[in-house]
Scaffold this active site. Structure first.
Site, short mmCIF file in Angstrom:
data_model
loop_
_atom_site.label_atom_id
_atom_site.label_comp_id
_atom_site.label_asym_id
_atom_site.label_seq_id
_atom_site.Cartn_x
_atom_site.Cartn_y
_atom_site.Cartn_z
N PHE A 1 0.85 -1.19 0.00
CA PHE A 1 0.00 0.00 0.00
C PHE A 1 0.89 1.24 0.00
O PHE A 1 2.08 1.16 0.29
CB PHE A 1 -0.91 -0.01 1.24
CG PHE A 1 -2.38 -0.08 0.92
CD1 PHE A 1 -2.90 -1.13 0.19
CD2 PHE A 1 -3.26 0.91 1.37
CE1 PHE A 1 -4.27 -1.20 -0.10
CE2 PHE A 1 -4.62 0.85 1.09
CZ PHE A 1 -5.13 -0.19 0.35
N ASP B 1 -20.83 14.44 12.99
CA ASP B 1 -21.69 14.71 14.16
C ASP B 1 -20.92 14.66 15.48
O ASP B 1 -21.05 15.56 16.32
CB ASP B 1 -22.83 13.68 14.25
CG ASP B 1 -23.69 13.60 12.99
OD1 ASP B 1 -23.30 14.21 11.98
OD2 ASP B 1 -24.72 12.92 13.03
N GLN C 1 -7.67 14.42 4.03
CA GLN C 1 -7.02 13.58 3.01
C GLN C 1 -7.81 13.51 1.70
O GLN C 1 -9.02 13.26 1.71
CB GLN C 1 -6.87 12.16 3.54
CG GLN C 1 -6.23 11.22 2.52
CD GLN C 1 -5.68 9.97 3.17
OE1 GLN C 1 -6.42 9.03 3.45
NE2 GLN C 1 -4.39 9.97 3.45
N HIS D 1 -7.90 11.36 -1.71
CA HIS D 1 -7.44 10.10 -2.28
C HIS D 1 -7.27 10.32 -3.77
O HIS D 1 -8.12 10.93 -4.40
CB HIS D 1 -8.49 9.03 -1.99
CG HIS D 1 -8.04 7.62 -2.22
ND1 HIS D 1 -7.69 7.16 -3.48
CD2 HIS D 1 -7.88 6.58 -1.38
CE1 HIS D 1 -7.33 5.89 -3.37
NE2 HIS D 1 -7.44 5.50 -2.11
N LEU E 1 -14.94 5.34 -4.56
CA LEU E 1 -13.51 5.07 -4.42
C LEU E 1 -13.05 3.89 -5.28
O LEU E 1 -13.68 2.84 -5.29
CB LEU E 1 -13.20 4.74 -2.96
CG LEU E 1 -11.73 4.40 -2.68
CD1 LEU E 1 -10.87 5.64 -2.76
CD2 LEU E 1 -11.58 3.74 -1.33
N GLU F 1 -6.84 1.94 -3.31
CA GLU F 1 -5.39 2.00 -3.50
C GLU F 1 -4.82 0.60 -3.80
O GLU F 1 -3.75 0.46 -4.37
CB GLU F 1 -4.79 2.54 -2.20
CG GLU F 1 -3.33 2.85 -2.26
CD GLU F 1 -2.94 3.78 -1.10
OE1 GLU F 1 -3.51 4.88 -1.01
OE2 GLU F 1 -2.09 3.39 -0.30
N ARG G 1 -0.80 9.26 -0.41
CA ARG G 1 -1.93 9.87 -1.11
C ARG G 1 -1.78 11.36 -1.33
O ARG G 1 -2.18 11.87 -2.37
CB ARG G 1 -3.19 9.60 -0.31
CG ARG G 1 -3.51 8.15 -0.31
CD ARG G 1 -4.64 7.78 0.61
NE ARG G 1 -4.89 6.36 0.46
CZ ARG G 1 -5.75 5.67 1.19
NH1 ARG G 1 -6.43 6.28 2.15
NH2 ARG G 1 -5.93 4.39 0.99
N HIS H 1 -11.45 12.11 1.03
CA HIS H 1 -11.61 10.72 1.44
C HIS H 1 -11.63 10.49 2.94
O HIS H 1 -12.37 9.65 3.45
CB HIS H 1 -10.46 9.92 0.83
CG HIS H 1 -10.46 8.46 1.16
ND1 HIS H 1 -11.52 7.65 0.86
CD2 HIS H 1 -9.54 7.67 1.77
CE1 HIS H 1 -11.25 6.40 1.26
NE2 HIS H 1 -10.06 6.39 1.84
N ARG I 1 -2.66 10.35 6.69
CA ARG I 1 -2.79 8.95 7.10
C ARG I 1 -2.32 8.04 5.98
O ARG I 1 -2.64 8.27 4.81
CB ARG I 1 -4.25 8.63 7.41
CG ARG I 1 -4.51 7.15 7.58
CD ARG I 1 -5.98 6.85 7.74
NE ARG I 1 -6.73 7.04 6.53
CZ ARG I 1 -7.21 6.04 5.76
NH1 ARG I 1 -7.00 4.79 6.09
NH2 ARG I 1 -7.92 6.30 4.69
N SER J 1 -4.84 2.08 4.78
CA SER J 1 -4.97 0.84 5.54
C SER J 1 -4.58 0.96 7.01
O SER J 1 -4.74 0.02 7.77
CB SER J 1 -4.25 -0.35 4.87
OG SER J 1 -2.85 -0.28 5.00
#
Ligand code: FAD
Length: 570
Positions: free
Chosen positions: A117, A212, A231, A233, A243, A246, A277, A345, A380, A383
Site C-alpha cells: 500500500f 456529528d 485527506q 485520495h 472510491l 489503493e 496519497r 476521502h 494517514r 490501511s
C-alpha cells in the site's frame, strides 16, 4: 422524564464503536453497555472500506518499519508514542479478528495475505479481497451479538452530549422510529461517529459521514485537533466520487496522463504509484494544470490502468473494482483503463483524545475516524485506519469500562433539566420554527462547493479567507431554514437539518485551522507557503468553540520519541 441508564454508552456502530463495546464487556462482564447508531450498524461507512488493514505480521516486517512509515507518512505531525503503541497492537487485533471469523484472503500456505500500500516500505496490508471493511464490520457485528450486555439503539440520532460539572453523563438522542427525544445516560461515553466527508461535494464518504461526533464534542468544549489535515485520495470515479481502492495500485496498476505517460516519475520516482496519497493527489492536480489530464463531462481526470494484470488476477484480487467499473462507468477494467481524479476521502483531524481515547472532559472518550489520538498527523497511510479503529476502539472500550467500574451512578437531577433544554431547542430551532425561507439542500450544496474550492488539495490565504466568509454567511442563512416535515416517524428532514448544523460547525474549524497554518505539511498544501516549517509549525492545532464565528486556536507540542523529523522524500 424519559431516560435509560447504562454503564458505558458508545455512540457509533461502525468498526471503532463495535470494537469498543466488545472491549468494554470483556474488561468487565458485569457492565451494561449501550450502542447508539443513527443507522443500522452494518450500514456504517466502515462497510465500504475496500483495500485492507495494516499490521506488521510478516517476518520481513518490523514494528519499527511500520512506525517509521506511519510517522514519515504523517509528515512528522504524529505523536510517536501513540504510533509505537499502535504498531504493536495492530497485529494482535488482526489475529483477534481472525479468531472471530474474519475471512482474510490467504497465501497458499494458509497465512493471512498482505498487499503493498502507499507509503509503506513493505507488504503489510491484510485484506479480504477488495471488500475488507464489509468483512471486518460483519465480523465484529456478529461477535457483538453474543453479548447480552450490549443493548443496541439502532436508528437513534444523538443530538447533544449531556455534560454536567465538566463530566459527560450521556447523550440526548432522537429515536427515529418514534420521534421520541430521550436521554441515554452512562458513566462513560465513547464517541465513535466516524468522519465528515460530506462537508465536501466530491467525496468517497457515505451520506451519513457528517462529522456529528466532532461537532458534539466541540460544542461541549473539547478541542478539535489538526482539522486542517484533510485527506484527498488520488483515485475516485469522476462524478460519483466512488472510491477505486489503493489496492489497485498495490496490485500493480499504473496511473497515466493523457499522453499515456506514467507521470509520477516526475514527482515521486522511487515509489511511483505506491507513493502516499497527499503527494500523488498533488501530482495529479499539477498535471491537470499543465494540460496533461483528460477532459471529461465531469472535469479533468487520469487513467488508472490494470489491463496488464490480466483477468485472473483482477478477478481474484479486485473483483469489486471490476463490478464498480461495469456498474458505474460502463467499462470492463480488464479491457479499459479506469477514469479517476483526486477525491476527499478521510479526516486526519478530530476530537482531541489521548492514547486511551480519553478527552479532556471526564467520562468522554473518542475513537476511530472522529477522534484524533495523534496517530495520523498530516497524512494517514492507507490501511492504517481500519487498524486504528480496532486498536483505539478497544483501548477506549477498556478505559471507559475501567472508569464505569469505579464511579457512582448518574443522578436524575441534571439530566432531567438538560433533556428538557435540548427537547425545547429541537422544537424551537427546527420543528416548530416558523417563517424560514432557506432550504437545507441549497445551503448544504453551497457549503460543499465552497469547501471543494477553498479547502481542497492546494490552499491559499485568499481562498481560505473567502471560505471563512462564505461559511459565516451560510451559518447566518441556516438560522432561517424552513422545515416542512413535522412528522415524528423517520423525519429525515429534521435529521438532515441537524447534520447540516454539525457540518457547518466542523467546516469552520477546517477553514480557520488551515488559514492559520502558514506552511505546507502532509495533506495541507499552501501555495503561498510551499515549505514545511518545523521551527514554527511542528505542533498540533486545537480549535475551540467560541461565541463568535471564529474558533479560538491553541497549539500543542508533537511528541517525538525515536524518529527525528527529516525531509520527506520518497
Ligand atoms: C470508501 C472508503 C473506503 C475506505 N477504505 C479503507 C481501507 O481499505 N482501509 C482503511 O484502513 N481505511 C479505509 N477507509 C477509512 C475507514 O474505512 C474509516 O476511517 C473507518 O471505517 C471509520 O470507522 P468508524 O468506526 O470510525 O466510523 P464509521 O464506520 O463511519 O461509523 C460511524 C458510526 O457512527 C454513527 N453515528 C454518526 N453520527 C451519529 C449520531 N449523530 N447519532 C448516532 N450515531 C451516529 C453511525 O451510525 C455509524 O454507526 C475507507 C473509507 C471510505 C469512505
Amino acid at each position: 422524564m424519559d431516560f435509560e441508564s447504562y454503564d458505558v454508552l458508545v455512540v457509533g456502530g461502525g468498526l471503532a464503536g463495535i470494537r469498543a463495546a466488545i472491549a468494554a464487556v470483556d474488561a468487565n462482564p458485569r457492565l451494561k453497555i449501550a450502542m447508539v447508531s443513527k443507522v443500522y450498524p452494518m450500514r456504517s461507512h466502515t462497510v465500504s472500506a475496500e483495500g485492507g488493514a495494516a499490521a506488521a505480521l510478516r517476518p520481513e516486517d518490523s514494528y519499527e518499519n511500520h512506525a517509521f512509515d506511519t510517522i514519515k507518512g504523517a509528515d512528522y505531525l504524529a505523536d510517536q508514542d501513540v504510533v509505537e503503541a499502535f504498531v504493536r497492537e495492530a497485529p494482535i487485533e488482526v489475529i483477534q479478528m481472525e479468531h472471530w471469523g474474519c475471512p482474510w484472503s490467504r497465501d497458499p500456505d494458509g497465512k493471512i495475505s498482505a498487499r503493498p500500500f502507499g507509503g509503506m516500505t513493505t507488504w503489510r496490508t491484510c485484506f479480504a479481497a477488495d471488500k475488507t471493511g464489509f468483512h471486518m464490520l460483519h465480523t465484529v457485528f456478529q461477535t457483538s451479538l453474543k453479548y447480552s450486555q450490549i443493548h443496541r439503539h439502532d436508528e437513534a440520532f444523538a443530538t447533544k452530549l449531556l455534560v454536567e460539572d465538566s463530566r459527560c453523563v450521556g447523550v440526548v438522542a432522537i429515536d427515529m422510529r418514534s420521534g421520541r427525544v430521550q436521554a441515554i445516560t452512562a458513566k462513560s461515553v465513547i464517541l465513535a461517529t466516524g468522519g465528515l466527508g460530506r462537508v465536501y461535494a466530491f467525496t468517497t464518504n457515505g451520506n451519513i459521514c457528517t462529522g456529528d461526533g466532532m461537532a458534539l464534542a466541540y460544542r461541549a468544549g473539547v478541542g478539535l485537533k489538526d482539522m486542517e489535515m484533510v485527506q484527498f485520495h488520488p483515485t475516485g470515479l469522476p462524478f460519483t466520487g466512488i472510491l477505486i481502492t489503493e489496492a489497485v495500485r498495490g496490485e500493480g496498476g499504473y496511473l497515466l496522463n493523457k499522453d499515456g505517460e506514467r507521470f509520477l516519475k516526475r514527482y515521486i520516482p522511487n515509489k511511483m504509484e505506491l507513493g502516499p496519497r497527499d503527494i500523488i493527489s498533488r501530482a495529479m492536480v499539477t498535471e491537470f494544470e499543465a494540460g496533461r489530464g483528460f477532459e471529461g463531462p465531469h472535469g479533468k481526470y487520469m487513467h488508472l490502468d490494470v489491463r496488464h494484470l490480466g483477468e485472473d488476477k483482477i478477478d481474484a484480487k479486485l473483483p469489486f473494482m471490476r463490478e464498480l467499473g461495469r456498474e458505474f462507468v460502463g467499462i470492463d477494467i480488464v479491457k479499459d483503463p479506469i477514469p479517476v481524479r483526486p477525491v476527499m476521502h478521510y479526516m486526519m483531524g478530530g476530537v482531541d483524545a489521548d492514547i486511551s481515547g480519553a478527552t479532556p472532559i471526564a467520562g468522554l472518550y473518542a475513537a476511530g475516524e472522529c477522534a484524533n489520538v495523534g496517530l495520523n498527523g498530516g497524512n494517514r497511510l492507507g490501511s492504517n485506519s481500519l487498524s486504528e479503529c480496532l486498536v483505539f476502539g478497544a483501548a477506549a472500550g477498556r478505559a471507559a469500562a475501567e472508569r464505569a467500574s469505579s464511579v457512582g451512578p448518574v443522578g436524575a437531577n441534571p439530566v432531567t433539566a438538560l433533556l428538557a433544554d435540548e427537547t425545547r431547542r429541537i422544537r424551537s430551532s427546527f420543528l416548530d420554527k416558523k417563517g424560514g425561507e432557506e432550504r437545507i439542500g441549497t445551503i448544504r450544496e453551497e457549503m460543499q462547493h465552497d469547501m471543494d474550492a477553498g479547502a481542497g488539495v492546494f490552499r491559499t490565504r485568499e481562498g481560505l479567507e473567502k471560505l471563512t466568509r462564505q461559511l459565516g454567511a451560510l451559518r447566518d442563512r441556516f438560522e432561517k431554514i424552513k422545515i416542512e416535515d413535522s412528522s415524528r416517524t423517520f423525519n429525515t428532514e429534521l435529521t438532515a437539518a441537524l447534520e447540516l448544523d454539525f457540518m457547518l460547525e466542523v467546516s469552520e474549524t477546517i477553514a480557520y485551522s488551515a488559514l492559520a497554518r502558514e506552511e505546507s505539511r502532509g495533506a495541507h498544501a499552501r501555495r503561498d507557503f510551499p515549505e514545511r516549517d518545523d521551527a514554527k509549525w511542528l505542533k498540533h492545532t486545537l480549535a475551540f468553540r467560541t461565541d463568535r464565528a471564529e474558533p479560538r486556536l491553541e497549539y500543542a507540542d508533537v511528541r517525538i520519541t525515536n524518529f527525528k523529523p527529516q525531509a520527506r522524500t520518497y
